[in-house]
Design an enzyme around this catalytic site. Structure first.
Site, mmCIF file in Angstrom:
data_model
loop_
_atom_site.group_PDB
_atom_site.id
_atom_site.type_symbol
_atom_site.label_atom_id
_atom_site.label_comp_id
_atom_site.label_asym_id
_atom_site.label_seq_id
_atom_site.Cartn_x
_atom_site.Cartn_y
_atom_site.Cartn_z
ATOM 1 N N ARG A 1 4.831 -13.063 9.546
ATOM 2 C CA ARG A 1 5.377 -11.716 9.613
ATOM 3 C C ARG A 1 6.730 -11.737 10.315
ATOM 4 N NH1 ARG A 1 2.953 -6.959 13.463
ATOM 5 N NH2 ARG A 1 4.376 -5.302 12.865
ATOM 6 N N LYS B 1 3.192 2.517 11.024
ATOM 7 C CA LYS B 1 3.251 3.829 10.394
ATOM 8 C C LYS B 1 2.820 4.917 11.372
ATOM 9 C CE LYS B 1 2.201 2.117 5.724
ATOM 10 N NZ LYS B 1 1.823 0.740 6.027
ATOM 11 N N GLU C 1 0.853 -1.180 0.000
ATOM 12 C CA GLU C 1 0.000 0.000 0.000
ATOM 13 C C GLU C 1 0.897 1.242 0.000
ATOM 14 O OE1 GLU C 1 -2.767 0.009 3.189
ATOM 15 O OE2 GLU C 1 -3.567 -1.964 2.724
#
Length: 748
Positions: free
Chosen positions: A460, A470, A273
């Protein structure tokens, strides 16, 4: 007409939307009044896009035009600034038709002045997760996640629902890890249900989806791990052999056609993204997706998942591609989810025609929770849904007024998830490219009779002593704790590059982590070990002094003015450089002690020391101190190392050096898991290491580095590995310490 189009475009509508709005005379008139009133309140013709969008949404849904100026005032003054508040405001006005509204009651009903911070969302969700922790650990993904969302929405009435959902998903994933094969097994029941989850799972949909069983990867290169039979992937064209793959009467024809188009070539994608900077976890994704294609003579696409235009910026698109290429991979092609708008729309139409989707008028609040009533429009005629869906595209409905829903039952028991909703913004893509669980993805492809690729998931990658969220990195930047996304104390890829981490070392680290399904948490020193291995072979040597002590050699032969130093002492065939050598040199303050201590091997008044590469041994003749009694200079004599007894140690030095700035880095956080309230109850911002950055403004370095370029790397002998920072100028070089040297038990 042109003037009206310009007026509507001034609040953020695109030209097409402005022209479509003009077709509705009543809407156009009301919108124009709202814009005029807003400009009057602002005292300016300029209305920002956020407020403009809110005005447009308000006007399209307002049933009582006498309340226009009232609501316009609240929007322009930013007292109402979210869709949730606007919906509450419209509902309040609808249920209070009297002429004089009680403003205090209205504001309380609309959450005016209520600010829900990301930290409050995080804390509230943490309490809810903690409350249900034992049951979550016992039932894992069979737990009814709707309970968590229901409690979160109750506790956080005015919070953004998407942010709350993402936080719940993230914390559940953090607690349980990715789904295992056992989690994906269907519950036995009298009526088997089709499983579909359209809500993308954090950290899985942002990186391309792969999965392999646990395997012994020790000592194997990344290419060896990803090549051919090393993975339990199906061969091209043999998708149907994958567990859970749904075979339809047309499956084999679709596979045959796919093979004809691709020639049996392996094709993967990396779909980030573009709303933030890539971090070390993405490096694993990049390596596995691009690496798998490379190892098997295939191709990999960089596909931007540009589905949230409100958070996307051009700098993120550019930085992502730059980091992929920095790691050594070149995308076969760069594509965007938004490239497929028309195709996805056409597929949605096909889904309606096949009887698998319908247009629904239930409001968002009616669809919340898990025991929602069936839609009264579920069995509406196909032609009617097609007509209404076309009107949705033409902007003939307000946001939240109508949706396209698919006829299926999701894994968590919810019926008929939303495929399309109306959102007035610059772009929005369909749900289809999002990450589904495999059973759900298979269902959708088969419902449309499309070729169905196999998705594989892998775990992950996490590191201790850092954060990669973020939102949390933005908080670190905003509070001035770090400078930006590329601050070398972070573990974003731009930060690691700036610190001096070679891309090869990051790739090697990913290979050591291995292609595993389990979530992995690694210590930073394991990554640093990979960095040292690469830099030891690639970083030429230089000499630098961080805390200088002046040394004057009183008997130096005037004929010797320079020294040749090997770039790689262990392999002198790899080159060398020349540095000045004069009677004035500088050594590290720590390399001299006025009082001899047991075990100390370097320079003292009674103990000589060798000068690396110079061929001299120096002995102290005089110690000079300043007015405070601090040693500020040494006078020494030198002798050829061939003519005297070998000293116990050799030290580095510089002569006629360049002045430079050196930045030394340590862990940004004091605790291993700064996001864990059990370790850091006051939150990650309270856990900052005060010694995470040390700046030495008057270091000295030999002149061999004078022509270095940004990101060039060196080993400063006996000090560490360093990289030239972008802050460097022609007047002053700036070096970042990448990593320290390995511990030397002989250096005391």
């Amino acid at each position: 007409m042109a003037d009206m189009v310009s007026i509507f475009m001034s609040i953020g509508l695109n030209e097409q939307k402005a022209k479509e709005t003009l077709k509705n005379e009543a809407l156009s008139s009301t919108l124009k009044k709202a814009i005029e009133q807003a400009r009057g309140l602002l005292g300016s013709a300029s209305i920002d896009k956020t407020a403009g969008t809110m005005l447009y949404n308000m006007v399209t849904r307002l049933k009582d035009p006498t309340r226009l100026s009232f609501l316009t005032e609240y929007i322009i003054t930013r007292k109402i600034n979210s869709e949730l508040q606007l919906s509450a405001a419209l509902d309040f006005i609808k249920s209070h038709p009297q002429e004089n509204l009680d403003r205090l009651e209205f504001e309380a009903a609309c959450g005016v002045g209520v600010v829900v911070t990301p930290e409050q969302i995080e804390d509230a969700v943490e309490l809810i997760i903690r409350k249900h922790k034992d049951q979550l650990l016992a039932e894992r993904y069979r737990f009814n996640m709707g309970i968590l969302m229901g409690e979160a929405r109750t506790a956080l009435k005015w919070a953004d629902g998407k942010i709350v959902k993402n936080e719940v998903d993230m914390q559940v994933l953090h607690l349980l890890g990715p789904k295992t094969e056992a989690d994906l097994e269907k519950k036995s029941s009298k009526k088997p249900k089709l499983n579909l989850n359209l809500e993308p799972k954090p950290f899985l949909h942002k990186i391309c989806l792969l999965f392999v069983g646990e395997a012994n990867t020790e000592g194997k290169s990344l290419m060896e791990q990803l090549r051919g039979e090393a993975l339990k992937f199906h061969k091209p064209g043999e998708n149907y052999k994958t567990e859970g793959y749904v075979v339809t009467p047309n499956t084999m024809n679709l596979l045959k056609k796919h093979l004809e188009e691709t020639g049996g070539q392996v094709r993967t994608r990396f779909p980030p993204e573009p709303n933030g900077i890539l971090h070390i976890g993405h490096a694993k994704a990049i390596n596995f997706n691009f690496g798998y294609a490379k190892a098997n003579n295939g191709i990999c696409f960089l596909r931007y998942d540009d589905t949230n235009p409100e958070k996307e910026e051009e700098k993120y698109f550019t930085a992502i591609k730059e980091m992929v290429e920095w790691l050594g991979y070149k995308p076969y092609a760069v594509t965007h989810a938004s490239d497929q708008f028309q195709l996805l729309y056409d597929l949605a139409v096909d889904l309606i025609r096949r009887g698998h989707a319908y247009v629904c008028h239930q409001r968002g609040e009616e669809l919340k929770g898990h025991n929602i009533p069936p839609s009264p429009w579920r069995e509406r005629p196909v032609e009617e849904s097609l007509l209404l869906f076309d009107r949705m595209r033409k902007g003939m409905f307000a946001e939240g007024e109508v949706t396209l829903r698919m006829k299926m039952v999701m894994e968590d028991g919810k019926m008929d998830p939303v495929a399309y909703r109306i959102k007035y913004t610059t772009s929005r893509t369909h749900c289809a490219p999002k990450s589904f669980r495999r059973s759900s993805y298979f269902w959708l492809c088969n419902a449309l009779d499309l070729y169905c690729p196999v998705q594989w998931e892998y775990g992950r990658l996490n590191l201790t002593y850092t954060v990669v969220s973020k939102r949390k990195i933005i908080k670190l930047v905003e509070t001035g704790i770090v400078r930006d996304w590329d601050d070398p104390r972070l573990f974003t890829l731009t930060a690691l590059r700036r610190r001096g981490f070679p891309p090869q070392a990051i790739n090697n680290f990913c290979a050591r982590v291995g292609v595993t399904v389990a979530q992995t948490t690694m210590e930073p020193h394991l990554l640093e070990a990979c960095v040292r291995e690469v830099l030891n072979d690639t970083a030429p040597r230089a000499m630098a002094i961080l805390e200088p002590l002046k040394v004057t050699i009183t008997n130096l032969c005037p004929n010797k003015t320079e020294v040749r130093v090997p770039d790689f002492p262990a392999n002198e065939a790899k080159g060398s450089h020349v540095v000045p050598f004069s009677k004035t040199i500088f050594i590290e303050q720590s390399d001299f002690r006025e009082v001899m201590e047991k075990g100390y091997k370097r320079l003292t008044p009674d103990q000589p020391v060798g000068l690396r590469h110079a061929g001299y041994v120096i002995s102290v003749q005089r110690v000079i101190k300043d007015g405070c009694g601090k040693v500020c200079e040494l006078e020494v004599t030198c002798a050829s190392s061939d003519s005297v007894e070998k000293p116990k140690a050799f030290i580095h030095w510089v002569s006629d050096p360049l002045r430079c700035e050196v930045r030394l880095y340590e862990s940004l956080f004091l605790h291993k898991n700064p996001e864990d309230p059990a370790e850091v109850p006051a939150g990650f911002l309270s856990d900052i290491n005060p010694n995470s950055l040390t700046v030495i403004g008057s270091a000295l370095v030999d002149r061999s580095v004078g022509k270095a370029k940004v990101f060039d790397k060196f080993q400063f002998e006996r000090v560490g590995y360093f990289s030239l920072d972008p802050d460097s100028t022609s007047e002053k070089l700036v070096f970042n310490r990448t990593v320290t040297l390995k511990e030397d038990p002989g250096k005391i």
